[in-house]
Design an enzyme around this catalytic site. Structure first.
Site, PDB file in Angstrom:
ATOM      1  N   GLU A  54       1.034  -1.279  -0.223  1.00 45.64           N
ATOM      2  CA  GLU A  54       0.342   0.181   0.157  1.00 45.64           C
ATOM      3  C   GLU A  54       0.981   1.404  -0.055  1.00 45.64           C
ATOM      4  O   GLU A  54       1.871   1.041   0.306  1.00 45.64           O
ATOM      5  CB  GLU A  54      -0.867  -0.224   1.301  1.00 45.64           C
ATOM      6  N   HIS A  70      -9.418   9.719   2.728  1.00 44.68           N
ATOM      7  CA  HIS A  70      -9.106   8.409   2.309  1.00 44.68           C
ATOM      8  C   HIS A  70      -9.119   8.461   0.296  1.00 44.68           C
ATOM      9  O   HIS A  70     -10.130   9.480  -0.095  1.00 44.68           O
ATOM     10  CB  HIS A  70      -9.293   7.088   2.371  1.00 44.68           C
ATOM     11  N   ARG A 111      -1.524   8.998   1.355  1.00 45.49           N
ATOM     12  CA  ARG A 111      -2.678   9.565   0.955  1.00 45.49           C
ATOM     13  C   ARG A 111      -3.022  11.593   0.637  1.00 45.49           C
ATOM     14  O   ARG A 111      -3.558  11.654   0.308  1.00 45.49           O
ATOM     15  CB  ARG A 111      -3.306   9.290   2.193  1.00 45.49           C
ATOM     16  N   HIS A 162     -12.073   9.803   6.697  1.00 47.11           N
ATOM     17  CA  HIS A 162     -11.258   8.335   7.054  1.00 47.11           C
ATOM     18  C   HIS A 162     -10.821   7.675   8.201  1.00 47.11           C
ATOM     19  O   HIS A 162     -10.995   7.043   9.234  1.00 47.11           O
ATOM     20  CB  HIS A 162      -9.897   7.660   6.014  1.00 47.11           C
ATOM     21  N   ARG A 168      -1.497   8.860   8.645  1.00 45.38           N
ATOM     22  CA  ARG A 168      -1.787   7.468   9.218  1.00 45.38           C
ATOM     23  C   ARG A 168      -0.505   7.075   8.014  1.00 45.38           C
ATOM     24  O   ARG A 168      -1.559   7.087   6.489  1.00 45.38           O
ATOM     25  CB  ARG A 168      -2.242   6.454   9.031  1.00 45.38           C
TER      26      ARG A 168
HETATM   27  C1  SIN Z   1      -7.618   0.519   2.460  1.00 48.80           C
HETATM   28  O1  SIN Z   1      -7.954  -0.310   2.671  1.00 48.80           O
HETATM   29  O2  SIN Z   1      -7.194   0.894   1.647  1.00 48.80           O
HETATM   30  C2  SIN Z   1      -7.989   0.923   3.736  1.00 48.80           C
HETATM   31  C3  SIN Z   1      -6.902   0.824   4.673  1.00 48.80           C
HETATM   32  C4  SIN Z   1      -5.926   1.393   6.191  1.00 48.80           C
HETATM   33  O3  SIN Z   1      -6.760   2.848   6.077  1.00 48.80           O
HETATM   34  O4  SIN Z   1      -4.707   1.767   5.716  1.00 48.80           O
END
Ligand code: SIN
Length: 518
Positions: free
Chosen positions: A113, A227, A273, A330, A365
């Site tokens: 990610e 998000h 993000r 988010h 975060r």
């Molecule tokens: C996601 O799956 O994009 C969210 C996971 C997160 O908030 O870290």
């Protein structure tokens, strides 16, 4: 019958509440008070849990990536604890049979990610990680924890700076009080205060206001993560579209196929993000629609069953290979200030998970660090309560009573829809002094600084939600710079040297203060 065992009330039902409950129920009488066992954000978590698995990876890299994503505003000790203990606890879960996804040879499948330098994201059921986590944990609390569901906590009861219990109201309007030796706030963040959010609608920052009223300090409330990708159709959000999709190669594009993140950051679609969200928002404000191109992902429906379901609900045809997206509120990096064991400044009141602020996430975060945070700090809170000396509070437990009546007159408060719309408009991805000051004035028109007993119990929930909004707005006003998830058009630059300065709030001081250090 009155129990002589030390009694612990845990407010919440997500991963952090459950971890604390499981670890304490062998030693204490544990009562979980919740709006509902599924009224939490854990159940919505898709991507997974970040931890070091690859041989090429190191906890030190996870530590550095967390600090980097957090703009070095983090509490580095909290980050160290997170990444080091997290690895150990995840191994324990694996040994206890938690069903992380594996390949046909039994090897753990690890996703990637944003802002992680390595593959680090463990997941379960594809994108059903949160539901699997909750099933795994709730099974373990079934017999040993008393769950009071459909209850909203309306007040923390504090005497001489010591939390001694809670007042709550059920869905029929019955008010009751329960006393306890320790109270744990695990109520989640505040995404539900915004019109567009990935959060469960019931998660509306009440924990911030409850703690504020109880005399605790709050920190970093201006840092709210948006998000980048919520499924967006007909001017309406249908829920989260996990970043794990971009980890599998999906790309953000405009209608004509032009890449959105190509020249914006070296990590492109997997940039932190805040950067991705701001870029998408900028394009949307300029009239462009933004999509995730998923055409290169094989077996999409098998890998991402939750997102597939959302697309079906929203009538998005996956065979076209694109999903329309927009950013939404988010995660709250800030919250009730605690030490590394979840202790607040009010004796016997603890906070854990998203409602808490250990400083672990800094100003933004890192992806998939939130379930890890709940696990690690949930364990710490349980240890702290287990080891704390028993106070002479058994007397209080005898005072539990039900059907408390209040005769306070109804007060003026905003409607939840209007509050959400205004939060989205004035306290969203892009902020400025004018909008924030307007919000502050509007919120203050509701006479928020009244004594809590002058509010009828049936209105306290809305009162706390409005108060939470005020706390966020005034914290955002007090940070006159941009940093991480907090971006102000009128102060677009991060001021040098403010990395370790925090906006702290305490009811006795009233005004936010910028204070150096954790
Ligand atoms: C996601 O799956 O994009 C969210 C996971 C997160 O908030 O870290």
């Amino acid at each position: 019958m009155i129990s002589t065992q030390r009694k612990v009330i845990i407010i919440g039902s997500g991963i952090s509440a459950s971890v604390v409950a499981i670890d304490l129920c062998k030693y204490k009488e544990v009562v979980m008070i919740t709006k509902g066992l599924e009224s939490n954000n854990t159940i919505r978590a898709q991507g997974g849990i970040a931890t070091v698995v690859n041989e090429t990876d190191r906890w030190q890299y996870h530590y550095e990536d967390t600090l980097h994503a957090g703009y070095h505003t983090n509490n580095s000790e909290a980050v160290k604890l997170l990444v080091r203990s997290g690895q150990r606890y995840i191994k324990d879960w694996i040994n206890q049979g938690f069903p992380f996804d594996r390949d046909h040879k039994g090897k753990l499948l690890i996703g990637k990610e944003g802002a992680h330098r390595d593959q680090r994201i463990l997941h379960a059921g594809g994108d059903e990680t949160g539901r699997r986590v909750l099933d795994f944990l709730h099974k373990q609390i079934q017999e040993n924890v008393k769950v009071l569901s459909e209850q909203t906590v309306t007040q923390l009861i504090v005497e001489n700076n010591e939390c001694i219990g809670v007042e709550m109201i059920d869905c029929k309007g019955h008010v009751s009080i329960m006393y306890a030796n320790d109270v744990v706030l695990a109520t989640g963040g505040c995404g539900g205060l915004f019109e567009v959010t990935s959060n469960h609608r019931s998660v509306m920052g009440e924990g911030f206001s409850l703690a504020y009223y109880a005399g605790a300090t709050l920190s970093d409330l201006e840092f709210i993560q948006f998000h980048p990708t919520l499924l967006w159709k007909n001017e309406h959000s249908f829920g989260l579209v996990s970043e794990a999709i971009r980890g599998e190669g999906a790309q953000l594009v405009l209608e004509n196929g032009e890449r959105v993140m190509k020249d914006e950051h070296v990590l492109e679609d997997l940039a932190p993000r805040d950067i991705v969200s701001r870029n998408i928002e900028k394009l949307r404000r300029a009239g462009f629609d933004v999509f995730l191109d998923i055409s290169m992902i094989k077996n999409f429906q098998k890998k991402f069953p939750t997102i597939t379901n959302l697309c079906e609900k929203a009538n998005v045809d996956l065979t076209k290979g694109i999903i329309p997206v927009a950013p939404g509120a988010h995660f709250s990096m800030g919250g009730v200030a605690t030490d590394l064991q979840g202790r607040t400044e009010v004796k016997n009141l603890y906070a854990v998970g998203e409602v808490a602020c250990t400083g672990v996430h800094g100003a933004n975060r890192l992806a998939s660090n939130s379930l890890l945070e709940a696990l690690v700090f949930g364990k710490e809170v349980a240890k702290a309560i287990k080891d704390s000396p028993t106070s002479a509070k058994e007397m209080n437990l005898k005072r539990s009573k039900t059907d408390v009546t209040h005769e306070a007159k109804r007060i003026a408060l905003p409607s939840v829809q209007v509050l959400r719309q205004k939060m989205n408009k004035y306290v969203g991805i892009y902020r400025d002094g004018l909008g924030l000051r307007f919000m502050k004035q509007w919120l203050e028109s509701f006479d928020l600084h009244r004594r809590i007993h002058t509010i009828p119990p049936s209105q306290k929930k809305m009162y706390h939600q409005t108060m939470a909004a005020w706390l966020i707005v005034t914290s955002a006003l007090a940070r006159t710079e941009s940093r991480g998830a907090h971006y102000r058009h009128d102060h677009p630059i991060s001021k040098a040297g403010l990395e370790q300065y925090h906006i702290k709030r305490r009811r006795s001081i009233h005004k936010p203060q910028m204070i150096a250090g954790g």
